[in-house]
Scaffold this motif. Structure first.
Motif, short mmCIF file in Angstrom:
data_model
loop_
_atom_site.label_atom_id
_atom_site.label_comp_id
_atom_site.label_asym_id
_atom_site.label_seq_id
_atom_site.Cartn_x
_atom_site.Cartn_y
_atom_site.Cartn_z
N LYS A 26 0.82 -1.21 0.00
CA LYS A 26 0.00 0.00 0.00
C LYS A 26 0.86 1.27 0.00
O LYS A 26 0.58 2.25 0.68
CB LYS A 26 -0.97 0.01 1.17
N THR A 27 1.92 1.22 -0.80
CA THR A 27 2.84 2.33 -0.95
C THR A 27 2.10 3.55 -1.50
O THR A 27 1.25 3.42 -2.38
CB THR A 27 3.96 1.93 -1.94
N ASP A 28 2.43 4.74 -0.97
CA ASP A 28 1.80 5.95 -1.50
C ASP A 28 2.45 6.32 -2.85
O ASP A 28 3.51 5.81 -3.21
CB ASP A 28 1.87 7.11 -0.50
N PHE A 29 1.80 7.21 -3.59
CA PHE A 29 2.29 7.59 -4.91
C PHE A 29 3.69 8.18 -4.84
O PHE A 29 4.54 7.91 -5.70
CB PHE A 29 1.34 8.59 -5.59
N LYS A 30 3.94 9.00 -3.84
CA LYS A 30 5.25 9.64 -3.71
C LYS A 30 6.34 8.58 -3.60
O LYS A 30 7.34 8.63 -4.32
CB LYS A 30 5.28 10.55 -2.49
N SER A 31 6.15 7.59 -2.74
CA SER A 31 7.14 6.52 -2.57
C SER A 31 7.17 5.59 -3.78
O SER A 31 8.23 5.12 -4.19
CB SER A 31 6.83 5.72 -1.31
N PHE A 32 6.00 5.32 -4.36
CA PHE A 32 5.91 4.44 -5.52
C PHE A 32 6.84 4.94 -6.63
O PHE A 32 7.61 4.16 -7.20
CB PHE A 32 4.47 4.35 -6.03
#
Length: 119
Positions: free
Chosen positions: A54-60
């Protein structure tokens, strides 16, 4: 100025919408995954792990192994804004992805979506 809320949104929460949009138009989850892997450099196992975590977009996007150098060939309008004119780098990456999914849903051939050129 506060960050856009999409940056902290879980990629896993949006991913099913990409798949649904593609499938409604007769395309497949495998094609969505192929686009994601092409854009980010993740392999299928890594992509599945990012979704499961469930990684956020920033980390993705920050953790992407190798953003595709051909992504600057992605041109066009998403949400009324030309993707090539978006100044903020992370938002531009997100909109590149949105544009590729739009192209898939509109029936464009995968070779064109992935910006493949004849050798």
């Amino acid at each position: 100025m506060a960050e856009h809320r999409i940056y902290s949104t879980s990629f896993a929460s949006v991913y099913p919408h990409y798949v649904t949009k593609a499938e409604r138009k007769g395309r497949t989850k495998a094609e969505v995954d192929e686009i994601l892997c092409w854009l980010t450099g993740y392999d299928q196992r890594q992509l599945d792990a990012q979704i499961a975590a469930k990684t956020d977009f920033k980390s993705f996007f920050a953790e992407a192994p190798a953003m595709n150098v051909a992504r600057d060939q992605i041109k066009g309008v998403v949400c009324g804004i030309r993707v090539e004119e978006i100044a903020e780098p992370l938002m531009r990456e997100i909109r590149y992805l949105d544009k590729l999914i739009d192209e898939l849903a509109k029936g464009k051939a995968m070779a064109k979506i992935l910006r493949e050129t004849a050798a």
